[in-house]
Each structure stands twice: as C-alpha cells, then as structure tokens.
Design a protein around this motif. Structure first.
Motif, short mmCIF file in Angstrom:
data_model
loop_
_atom_site.label_atom_id
_atom_site.label_comp_id
_atom_site.label_asym_id
_atom_site.label_seq_id
_atom_site.Cartn_x
_atom_site.Cartn_y
_atom_site.Cartn_z
N GLY A 10 0.82 -1.21 0.00
CA GLY A 10 0.00 0.00 0.00
C GLY A 10 0.84 1.25 0.00
O GLY A 10 0.52 2.24 -0.66
N GLY A 11 1.95 1.24 0.76
CA GLY A 11 2.84 2.40 0.78
C GLY A 11 3.46 2.67 -0.58
O GLY A 11 3.57 3.83 -1.01
N MET A 12 3.85 1.62 -1.26
CA MET A 12 4.41 1.78 -2.61
C MET A 12 3.38 2.39 -3.56
O MET A 12 3.66 3.36 -4.27
N PHE A 13 2.20 1.79 -3.57
CA PHE A 13 1.20 2.19 -4.56
C PHE A 13 0.67 3.59 -4.31
O PHE A 13 0.52 4.39 -5.23
N THR A 14 0.41 3.91 -3.04
CA THR A 14 -0.10 5.24 -2.70
C THR A 14 0.88 6.33 -3.10
O THR A 14 0.50 7.40 -3.60
N THR A 15 2.16 6.07 -2.92
CA THR A 15 3.18 7.07 -3.21
C THR A 15 3.34 7.33 -4.71
O THR A 15 3.52 8.47 -5.13
N ALA A 16 3.26 6.27 -5.50
CA ALA A 16 3.61 6.41 -6.92
C ALA A 16 2.43 6.28 -7.89
O ALA A 16 2.60 6.53 -9.08
N VAL B 1 6.02 -0.96 -9.60
CA VAL B 1 5.29 -0.57 -8.39
C VAL B 1 3.89 -1.18 -8.39
O VAL B 1 3.43 -1.72 -7.37
N VAL B 2 3.21 -1.09 -9.52
CA VAL B 2 1.85 -1.65 -9.61
C VAL B 2 1.88 -3.16 -9.40
O VAL B 2 1.07 -3.72 -8.64
N ALA B 3 2.84 -3.81 -10.04
CA ALA B 3 2.98 -5.26 -9.87
C ALA B 3 3.31 -5.60 -8.41
O ALA B 3 2.80 -6.59 -7.86
N GLY B 4 4.15 -4.79 -7.79
CA GLY B 4 4.51 -5.02 -6.40
C GLY B 4 3.30 -4.93 -5.49
O GLY B 4 3.18 -5.70 -4.52
N ARG B 5 2.40 -3.98 -5.78
CA ARG B 5 1.18 -3.86 -4.98
C ARG B 5 0.31 -5.10 -5.12
O ARG B 5 -0.26 -5.61 -4.14
#
Length: 407
Positions: A37-43, A180-184
């Motif tokens: 969530g932190g990754m996706f919200t940021t980017a 980033v999207v894939a990581g989320r």
C-alpha cells in the motif's frame, strides 16, 4: 497482546513479534499488505498521469468513484465474514485486490481506468471489514492493544513502501512504475497466502449472523460511528491539507512536507501500543476522544500560525503542531478501535465493523472538499473552525454514546 520476552538465542525481530502464533501470522500479513500500500499510494498518481496519460482530474474522479462504491462493499463484506468465516472472506478479498490492481497495468483510457478503479475501490473497505472479526477471534488479549500494535506495524510498512516507491519515481520510466503496480498486486496475494496459515478452528464462521442489519438499528453504535466519522477528518488534515498549506502558504522549506509526515509515522510506531493499553472500555474511549479533540484543535492552530512567520519559526510551529496533532491521532485511534470492537456483539463483529467504516468512509469522500472550503479557502478562521469542530465532537463523544444507551 503481549510482546515476547527476550529468551536466549531469539533474534531481535522475533522479540518484537506477539507471543501468539495466530497474532504473528496476522502481523506478517499486515506488514506485507501495508508495504504494498505504501508503494502504490506514493507512486500511483504519477503512474496514471505520466504512464497512462490521464489528466489529474480524471484520476481524481476514478478515486472518488472507487471510494463511493467501497462504502457499500465494506458493509457487505463484514456481513459475509460473520456468516461464512472471517479468514475465508479476507483471503478472497486480498486475492481479488491482487487481480484488480494487476488490471491497472492494462488500462489505456479513462473508461477502462474508471472500471478498474470502481472494482479496486472495494478492496480496502472490504478488507478492513472482513479483518475486524478475524482480529477479534485471534487476539489473545485486548483487541484494542493488538490493533494498536498492528497500527504501528502498518505505519512502519507504509514508510518503507514509500521509500521503495521513491526509487521508481527517481528512475521515472514506464517499467519502473509498472514494477510498483505489480509489487502492490504481489503484496495483496502475499497477504492472502500468509493468512491461509491460520488454523480453521481459530477463524471459523460463527454461523449466527442474524437476519436484517442489526448494526443499523443499534443507537449506541450509530452514535459512536457518527462521532468517529467526524473525528476521522484528522487524517485528511494531516495527509491532504498540511502538504498544500506548507508549500503554498508558509515560508517553511518544502522538505517540511515529508519531514512532518515522517515525524508523524515515527511517533505512531513508537507510541501507539503504549497509548492503546489504557483504553479497555467504552468509558475510557470517550475520555480519549475528548483528549484527541483538544489535541487536534491545538495542533491545527499551531500549524495554521505557520503561515506568517519567517522560515525557521514557521518550521518550528509546524513541528510543534504535528507533535501535538499526532498525540491526538494516537488517542483517537485507540478510542476508535474500542468503539468499533467494544460496542459490537462478537458474533456480528463483521457487520458492525462494516457500518463503522461506512461512517468514516463517507467522511473520507467529502474531506478534501471540507479542507478546500475551510482552511484552504478562508485561511486561519477556517483552521480554527475545523479545530473547534473536532474539539466539540471529541468532547461530546462519550456523553453522546452514554445518552444513546440510556445511561
């Protein structure tokens, strides 16, 4: 919820985890999900504007649509969790989240983005509502303390996820943002796989969900939900309002935006468990809501005053304001959790949590407009009005819940 002592040969990480194996499982799953969530919200906003090519207004429209749809998703998911099992429901929601977020990698127009946003918007409210009865079932002690611990874990994971997203933002290429999207999506799936480790006996369905919507007829719970919803404006004040205020209205350096956010996260990570320990009943929750309202009012006033002075005075006011404001956030979070769990029948925790989230979700959808009309629209008077609102609602929260219960 107790944290393990320090036996010989046990690693430092292990000592920070709860005693209960089930609580450890939920903790690891929470960390994985929150990191994503932190990754996706940021980017994500940069992905949609720079890679997909959508105007900022269309991105905002998709987020708003998802938030509206999510209001109902949380209520339904909570009821399903009561009837068919919290973990089964939560795992299904997490897997659905992975599929929905993955679909963002395929969008190429506003309409495809909107459709995926509507589906993805259901995931977080549904996940929170289905997780509530699960936490109640696995918590070895006071659920409020365990929730406080999970909130500390969540903030740490969000911060680390934001750092990870920063690398993608620095690289600023399509593959980096797609990563980033894939990581989320992977984080959602990883959360689901970890949760499958919970034994069925610990998270089985109650099978006692009542006909109709009991929570919607519970005056006490609805009163607590309404008070909590208004006070949840504090999240928009720190996450939406303050960055714009710092950049556009104060002489403080721009890095104060990230500086105040990091300060907030660090304080939550360090103090949330300790603050939550004293909240063991609804009366204590009402008291903490009153304290939170007062801290919000003082913190907002200090941050508002940063608009006039010189650079370092402004920075000092922002830091002082954030410290006081975060103290209010800690009290609010502990009290909010006690309201959500302490006033709900155990066998209907999912349904009640869904209704509880309905209130704060509705406020979340309109919060940017409130911030734009009051503090950003009319300046200092708007800040003071917002602080007065939070102070008043916090003050009357406990008496309101007691009155609704006929006490």
């Amino acid at each position: 919820m107790a944290v393990t002592s320090t036996p010989t040969g046990v690693t430092g990480v292990r000592r920070l985890l709860p005693d209960s194996a089930n609580e450890r499982t939920v903790t690891v799953a929470t960390f994985a999900n929150s990191f994503g969530g932190g990754m996706f919200t940021t980017a994500s906003a940069l992905y949609f504007t720079r890679v997909v090519g959508l105007p900022a207004g269309q991105v905002a429209a998709g987020l708003f649509g998802g938030a509206v749809v999510g209001l109902l998703a949380g209520v339904v998911a909570g009821r399903v969790a009561d009837e068919y099992g919290a973990n089964r429901t939560h795992v299904s929601v997490m897997l659905g989240g992975g599929a929905a977020i993955s679909s963002f990698m395929l969008v190429g127009s506003f309409w495809s983005y909107l459709v995926v946003s509507l589906v993805a918007g259901m995931v977080i409210p549904a996940g929170e509502a289905s997780r509530a009865p699960l936490i109640r079932q696995v918590a070895s002690g006071n659920p409020t303390v365990f929730i406080g611990y999970l909130r500390s874990v969540t903030n740490l994971a969000l911060a680390l996820g934001s750092v990870a997203a920063g690398f993608a933002i620095q690289i600023d290429t399509r593959p980096a943002y797609l990563g980033v999207v894939a990581g989320r999506a992977v984080a959602y799936v990883g959360c689901a796989l970890v949760m499958l480790r919970l034994p069925k006996a610990a998270v089985g369905a109650t099978g006692t969900a009542e006909r109709g919507w009991t929570a919607l007829r519970d005056r006490v719970y609805l009163s607590a939900t309404a008070a909590n919803a208004v006070l949840s404006l504090n999240y928009a004040a720190s996450g939406f309002l303050l960055p714009l205020w710092i950049v556009d209205r104060t002489s403080a350096p721009r890095w104060m935006v990230s500086g105040t956010m990091v300060l907030n996260m660090v304080l939550v990570v360090l103090l949330q468990v300790r603050v939550s320990r004293g909240v063991h009943d609804v009366r204590a929750a009402g008291q903490r809501m009153a304290w939170a309202g007062g801290a919000f009012a003082v913190g907002l006033a200090l941050m508002a005053l940063a608009a006039g002075p010189s650079i370092w005075t402004a920075a000092g006011l922002l830091v002082a304001g954030m410290v006081v404001f975060t103290l209010g956030e800690l009290w609010y979070a502990a009290a909010s959790t006690e309201y959500c769990f302490g006033l709900a029948p155990p066998h209907l925790q999912g349904q009640y949590a869904g209704v509880f989230g309905l209130g704060s979700g509705a406020v979340k959808a309109v919060a940017p407009a409130v911030m734009s009309l009051l503090p950003l629209g009319i300046g200092l008077p708007g800040w003071l009005a917002l602080g007065a609102l939070l102070f008043f609602v916090g003050l009357v929260s406990g008496p309101l819940v007691a009155w609704a219960g006929g006490q």
